[in-house]
Design a protein around this motif. Sequence first.
Motif, PDB file in Angstrom:
ATOM      1  N   ALA A 191      58.147 -13.012 118.981  1.00 30.04           N
ATOM      2  CA  ALA A 191      57.614 -14.258 119.665  1.00 30.04           C
ATOM      3  C   ALA A 191      57.531 -13.863 121.183  1.00 30.04           C
ATOM      4  N   PRO A 192      56.763 -14.462 122.030  1.00 31.74           N
ATOM      5  CA  PRO A 192      55.473 -15.199 121.722  1.00 31.74           C
ATOM      6  C   PRO A 192      54.216 -14.842 120.894  1.00 31.74           C
ATOM      7  N   LEU A 193      53.832 -15.125 119.854  1.00 31.50           N
ATOM      8  CA  LEU A 193      52.482 -14.597 119.304  1.00 31.50           C
ATOM      9  C   LEU A 193      51.362 -15.184 120.111  1.00 31.50           C
ATOM     10  N   PRO A 194      50.448 -14.375 120.184  1.00 31.86           N
ATOM     11  CA  PRO A 194      49.133 -14.554 121.137  1.00 31.86           C
ATOM     12  C   PRO A 194      48.661 -15.958 120.665  1.00 31.86           C
ATOM     13  N   ALA A 195      48.163 -16.735 121.631  1.00 31.74           N
ATOM     14  CA  ALA A 195      47.488 -17.940 121.389  1.00 31.74           C
ATOM     15  C   ALA A 195      45.944 -17.780 121.468  1.00 31.74           C
ATOM     16  N   PHE A 196      45.455 -18.449 120.534  1.00 30.19           N
ATOM     17  CA  PHE A 196      43.809 -18.159 120.544  1.00 30.19           C
ATOM     18  C   PHE A 196      43.244 -19.362 121.054  1.00 30.19           C
ATOM     19  N   THR A 197      43.693 -20.516 120.354  1.00 31.54           N
ATOM     20  CA  THR A 197      43.435 -21.908 120.731  1.00 31.54           C
ATOM     21  C   THR A 197      44.856 -22.783 120.981  1.00 31.54           C
ATOM     22  N   ALA A 198      44.429 -23.920 121.266  1.00 31.05           N
ATOM     23  CA  ALA A 198      45.630 -24.633 121.508  1.00 31.05           C
ATOM     24  C   ALA A 198      46.278 -25.246 119.954  1.00 31.05           C
ATOM     25  N   GLN A 199      45.815 -24.850 119.028  1.00 29.05           N
ATOM     26  CA  GLN A 199      46.460 -24.923 117.691  1.00 29.05           C
ATOM     27  C   GLN A 199      47.277 -24.003 117.031  1.00 29.05           C
ATOM     28  N   THR A 200      47.028 -22.782 117.799  1.00 31.14           N
ATOM     29  CA  THR A 200      47.713 -21.254 117.317  1.00 31.14           C
ATOM     30  C   THR A 200      49.285 -21.701 117.436  1.00 31.14           C
ATOM     31  N   GLU A 221      59.431 -19.099 114.524  1.00 33.51           N
ATOM     32  CA  GLU A 221      60.177 -20.255 113.698  1.00 33.51           C
ATOM     33  C   GLU A 221      58.784 -21.106 113.198  1.00 33.51           C
ATOM     34  N   GLY A 222      57.894 -21.345 113.739  1.00 31.23           N
ATOM     35  CA  GLY A 222      56.744 -22.182 113.346  1.00 31.23           C
ATOM     36  C   GLY A 222      55.985 -21.242 112.242  1.00 31.23           C
ATOM     37  N   LEU A 223      55.892 -20.051 112.406  1.00 30.73           N
ATOM     38  CA  LEU A 223      55.014 -19.176 111.558  1.00 30.73           C
ATOM     39  C   LEU A 223      55.711 -19.312 110.264  1.00 30.73           C
TER      40      LEU A 223
END
Length: 255
Positions: free
Chosen positions: A164-173, A178-180
């Motif tokens: 982490a952090p994984l790339p964000a493409f939208t506010a929902q990414t 842990e979340g993944l």
Amino acid sequence: MKEHREVSTTLSGVERTVRILKAVEAAGATNLADIARRAGLNEATALRYLNSLSNLGFIERFDSTQYRLGWEVFRMGQHAISDRVPRDAVRPTMENLLAEFNETVNFAMIKGDAVVIIDVLESRRGVKKTNVVGQHDPWHASALGKSLLASMSDAEWRNIVGTAPLPAFTAQTITSIEGLADEIERTRARGYAIDNEEADEELCCVAAAVPARAGQTPEYALSVSFVTHRLAPDSLAYAGQKVREAAEQIGAKLR
């Protein structure tokens, strides 16, 4: 030395050709100045390559000043796909999903360390372009990617996505490991993955990995992409189940 110069010149020409093709692919349809800028070439050089590629069918010129990829690129791409995937085993199932949902159906495979879309049936009521053949989908933000990650061991998928952090493409990414991990567990329990506007706003997608032979990790996945406002919340589970059943049908044919 002459032979070395000839080889260097040839390789340089190949590289420039690829840069021109990639520039046109990225732009979709554009003019000479934009292609030259994207390819990092002057306009005179870019024009020479465009003229040659047009004569060979790899580039199409239209409206006198505009360029786009030509039919020859599509033909070769389709041939490459047919060599890797038996379309007779895949297309009928994709067509059934398209007939039921009238939404874009996608078929992808793992190629190297990427998820690559290798076949698309576009919705007849599409409001926006969703996916194209050759597109790379993000592992952590696409339903196709998450469905394949969920079919792997925890060590395997963690090695693919990195840290982490994984790339964000939208506010929902989902941007945390842990979340993944939590989402992968939910995907395993459901039997299908969900992309809830995580890769692209206004698009929701459900996907399932195509089961492989015993002892092998799946390398294909199937999905349906919905424009979000056309997918009722109570329809999501139904769509996911249908995609899962369709992926199992394809897997039975491929085994």
